[in-house]
Design a protein around this motif. Structure first.
Motif, PDB file in Angstrom:
ATOM      1  N   ILE A  99       0.835  -1.201   0.000  1.00 42.99           N
ATOM      2  CA  ILE A  99       0.000   0.000   0.000  1.00 42.99           C
ATOM      3  C   ILE A  99       0.864   1.242   0.000  1.00 42.99           C
ATOM      4  O   ILE A  99       1.740   1.414   0.849  1.00 42.99           O
TER       5      ILE A  99
ATOM      6  N   LEU B  19      -1.926  -0.736  -7.131  1.00 41.11           N
ATOM      7  CA  LEU B  19      -2.293   0.413  -6.306  1.00 41.11           C
ATOM      8  C   LEU B  19      -1.484   1.635  -6.709  1.00 41.11           C
ATOM      9  O   LEU B  19      -1.995   2.750  -6.750  1.00 41.11           O
TER      10      LEU B  19
ATOM     11  N   LEU C 184      -5.727   1.172   2.825  1.00 38.44           N
ATOM     12  CA  LEU C 184      -6.162   0.738   1.500  1.00 38.44           C
ATOM     13  C   LEU C 184      -7.260   1.658   0.997  1.00 38.44           C
ATOM     14  O   LEU C 184      -7.217   2.141  -0.149  1.00 38.44           O
TER      15      LEU C 184
END
Ligand code: SF4
Ligand code: SF4
Lengths: 313, 413, 133
Positions: free
Chosen positions: A87, A162, A238
């Motif tokens: 992340i 991500l 997240l």
């Protein structure tokens, strides 16, 4: 290599996460108390709890498989810490990033729930078994909405990593607004994942004592507790990365500070939710998730698909 | 999943369990989350109070009886003194009647506020617990200021009351009533508007009007099933025949209805207390009661916060009662609980049990030891009981005989 | 109107309010004037009628004659249930409830107190006069 090890074990790996989790835990508890017009615990309370548990004897029921019983909490902690490594915190992406890591994170975040199930189911206590069964039933209810709401922004960004997603939204900040609905459903699903009021059904104290954790004690329980706290910040991180992808361009300390603010903001929302709701029943929770949260999350997917079509043109 | 659903498990709720703050045991047979069967077992907290009264003078028994229950201590002591006063033919001064009623209503306030918090806690709504208990402190402080203690008030004595309400206290109470009324209105709005709360309360623990009568439910549990049953109206005692108040009922027949009845009664109590205080007659606090109560017997009824409380007292002309019998309201309601739980979810169990506002140690009056199978009733001696428990523990792999003699017959530590 | 989160506004306003919790034991609490706490015995007033002993529900109080017209009281604070019936029964007001409620002890014997002549120095007198009806 040494850098990687530092990354995994210290920052932003295990050590940082553990400390941050304790701080978030404190803020959650203090806020909960303040909202209830109480004083709340002192700042060191989460740490003191952890130390106290760690100092206690580990009791292992006679009939259980000691390996499984002991490994379940270890797996829970490992899974959430691993998930955190993907992340983005202060830049787009992390050294571990690859295309598809968002799926990996989601799956890693499922593992703790599975360990709760295994640990509880094999505890050989009726309370644990009911708690374990509830954990898994609840998992089926919130997992789909969570996946849908996290993957919808990925569709729009056309990236399965991500890092890629945050980069996309950094270039088109206004597009993040399309995902407002998803933020809402993702938060609800996160409450289910963290087993927090109104979805603390698997560990409903007044019904089944401590659910899956009933037979756990000492260090093993401490690990489960820590895993839940870390899961809270990882889940919050997240959501922050996917739905609030602002400020990563600032770089360095400013971006990091913003990351902390975002995560703690989400923790505050969780604390508020557990203050103002009553615990639902498992059937009500499942109905709510399937009849309301899942369709709304699906709506988010459609919004993003349409938006993407419009943008492409 | 199907495997989980098809297996029936029996889980023990109690005697020690987070949902129950008192020792009682429900053994619940579950199929998945559904309750198939509930067995209730009382008797973990039998204290022998009735018997103990027989070896104490009346005034000593009064303080013992007051300790039947912590929350409704005034109810039990009032019920007991009423019976004794009836036997002795004592006529209470009007001020004593009023003061007794004021404390009784204050007790109802703190008991119902306590219940509201407990109900919130049982369904995981701790915020309600924190708020109502915070406000309950106001009542507790009032009670402590008036009577001298927060729980066992010691307000009653034979022939009247022991403490007066001063002018300043009257002003304090009236002010507190305004604050509490406002707070209660807020809780009513929360109870009737918060969706998650209604979802957990509405349609849960259904007890129809006919079942409530058939199973002999009392108090708010009966009134929530639209049974107009309230001793304060049916058989007025103390000053209740001189004050106007409404009987609160609900036709919801479920836990939600019980909540509405209780918050409604809170509102009535504020009205009652104001009226009583503003019309407080002057006069003495008590008449002199004889130490020796003449031969006779009496049954006294009292509407405790949890329902009808019944005391029976028999006197034989001596200083000590000949027989005392207590029927606490929970005993009347406990039958209804098993009925309400059938075919419900496990998750509803705590709130359904809590909804009768149970008080199990008050209920535990007598234990019958029935032998498995033939249902015969045995009386066993202390020595036999001791041997039996030694054998039982040995069967569990613990040899208590090896411990020192602390647990030997007849000795208390 | 029914909606979830009915208490949101209330709980948020609690953030600004002072917590309802009292920081006992760091902040001392005082009991109302009528509080029935630790008992106190005025030996010089006692006439040895033993009415207090007769009415005490728990046998917590023992009056002993130590000399002519001199009595001492043995009070077991662990047995006492602080009903103050002895205070009410005493015809000479030789007994009194104080506001002291901090009675917890690790040693049970410390709860047994003998009062002779003057009340022991550890007995600090209550600040306010008792308002006993
Ligand atoms: S206060 Fe009550 S229990 Fe204590 S000594 Fe006096 S009469 Fe006995
Ligand atoms: S009742 Fe009063 S005067 Fe009589 S013995 Fe007791 S303390 Fe002394």
């Amino acid at each position: 290599m040494a850098g990687d090890l530092f990354y995994i074990l210290v920052f932003p790996g295990f050590l940082f996460l553990a400390v941050f989790a304790l701080i978030a835990d404190y803020i959650d508890r203090k806020l909960h108390a303040k909202l209830q017009n109480r004083i709340g615990p002192p700042w060191y309370q989460p740490l003191a709890d952890l130390i106290k548990l760690a100092a206690k004897e580990d009791l292992i029921p006679r009939q259980v498989d000691p390996w499984l019983f002991k490994l379940a909490p270890v797996f829970a902690v490992t899974a959430v810490v691993t998930a955190a490594l993907y992340i983005p915190i202060w830049r787009h992406g992390t050294p571990m990033s690859f295309n598809g890591d968002v799926i990996v994170v989601l799956y890693l975040l499922t593992i703790p729930t599975l360990t709760f199930f295994l640990g509880g189911w094999y505890s050989r206590s009726v309370y644990s078994m009911i708690g374990a069964a509830r954990s898994i039933m609840q998992l089926f209810a919130y997992e789909i909405p969570l996946f849908l709401s996290i993957l919808a922004p990925a569709l729009l960004a056309d990236s399965w990593s991500l890092g890629g997603m945050t980069l996309f939204y950094a270039h088109h900040p206004w597009y993040a607004l399309f995902n407002a609905v998803g933020l809402f459903t993702a938060l609800i699903s996160l409450l289910g994942k963290l087993e927090r009021v109104p979805f603390d059904i698997p560990e409903a104290e007044t019904e089944i004592v401590a659910g899956s954790f009933t037979e756990y004690s000492g260090r093993l329980l401490a690990m489960f507790r820590l895993a839940l706290s870390i899961e809270m910040i990882v889940g919050a991180a997240l959501i922050a990365a996917v739905f609030l992808p602002f400020g990563l361009n600032l770089g360095g300390p400013a971006a990091f500070g913003l990351y902390l603010v975002k995560v703690l903001g989400i923790v505050a929302v969780i604390a508020l939710a557990r203050t103002v709701f009553a615990r639902l029943r498992i059937d009500q929770m499942i109905n709510f998730c399937w009849q309301f949260v899942a369709p709304v999350a699906f709506l988010q997917v459609i919004i993003d698909l349409v938006a993407k079509g419009v943008i492409a043109r | 999943m199907s495997e989980i659903r098809s297996r029936n498990v029996t889980i023990p709720i109690g005697p020690q369990h987070p949902a129950l703050k008192e020792p009682t045991s429900f053994s619940v047979t579950l199929s998945g989350e559904k309750i198939l069967q509930v067995g209730v077992r009382l008797g973990y907290n039998h204290r022998g109070i009735e018997k103990a009264c027989e070896s104490r003078s009346f005034i000593q028994s009064l303080y013992l009886i007051e300790r039947v229950c912590g929350i409704c201590s005034h109810s039990h002591s009032s019920c007991f003194v009423q019976a004794v006063e009836e036997i002795a033919g004592l006529q209470l001064p009007p001020r004593a009647m009023y003061l007794r009623t004021i404390v009784a209503e204050l007790e109802r306030l703190h008991s119902h506020l306590l219940w509201l918090g407990v109900a919130g806690h049982e369904i995981g709504f701790d915020t309600l617990l924190m708020y109502t208990w915070r406000d309950r402190e106001i009542v507790m402080d009032l009670l402590a200021a008036i009577t001298g203690n927060r729980v066992n008030y010691g307000m009653n004595t034979f022939g009247g009351v022991r403490r007066d309400i001063s002018h300043e206290q009257k002003a304090d109470i009236l002010k507190a009533m305004d604050t509490l009324e406002e707070r209660t209105k807020y809780y009513i709005s929360v109870a009737t508007e918060e969706t998650t709360l209604i979802q957990r309360l509405s349609g849960v623990g259904v007890l129809s009007h006919d079942d409530a009568i058939r199973l002999g439910a009392v108090g708010p549990t009966a009134r929530a099933s639209n049974v107009k049953r309230d001793i304060r109206k049916d058989d007025p005692y103390a000053a209740y025949d001189q004050v106007p108040f409404d009987l609160i009922t609900s036709d919801c027949c479920d836990v939600y209805g019980r909540t509405l009845v209780r918050v409604g009664e809170l509102m009535e109590s504020y009205k009652l207390i104001r009226h009583l205080l503003n019309n407080l007659p002057d006069g003495p606090l008590a008449v002199k009661a004889p130490r020796k109560i003449p031969t006779g017997e009496a049954v006294s009824r009292y509407e405790a916060p949890r329902g009808e409380d019944v005391h029976y007292v028999r006197a034989n002309g001596s200083e000590k009662p000949d027989r005392v019998k207590v029927r606490a309201p929970t005993l009347a309601n406990v039958q209804a609980v098993a009925h309400m739980l059938k075919d419900r979810y496990l998750a509803d169990l705590p709130i359904v049990v809590a909804a009768i506002d149970p008080c199990f140690s008050c209920t535990d009056r007598l234990i019958d030891l029935t032998r498995d199978g033939d249902g015969r009733c045995d009386v066993i001696t202390w020595g036999q009981l001791h041997d039996y428990s030694m054998r039982w523990y040995k069967g569990q792999g613990m040899d208590l005989a090896k411990l020192n003699n602390r647990f030997k017959c007849g000795e208390s530590s | 109107m029914k909606h979830p989160g009915r208490m949101v506004r209330q709980v948020l306003s609690s953030m600004l309010r002072k917590p309802a919790t009292v920081r006992y034991p760091f902040v001392k609490v005082t009991m109302p004037k009528r509080f029935r706490g630790r008992l106190r015995f005025y030996a010089e007033r006692c006439i040895g009628c033993r009415l207090c002993m007769r009415d005490c529900p728990t046998d917590a109080i023992q009056i002993r004659k130590i000399a002519d017209k001199q009595f001492e009281a043995d009070i077991d604070m662990a047995k006492c249930i602080y009903c103050a019936q002895c205070v009410d029964s005493c015809p000479k007001k030789a007994l009194e409830s104080t506001l002291d409620f901090e009675l917890a002890q690790l040693d049970r014997d410390k709860l047994r107190q003998t009062f002779r002549g003057q009340p022991p120095a550890s007995q600090k007198p209550p600040e306010d006069p008792q308002d006993k009806p």
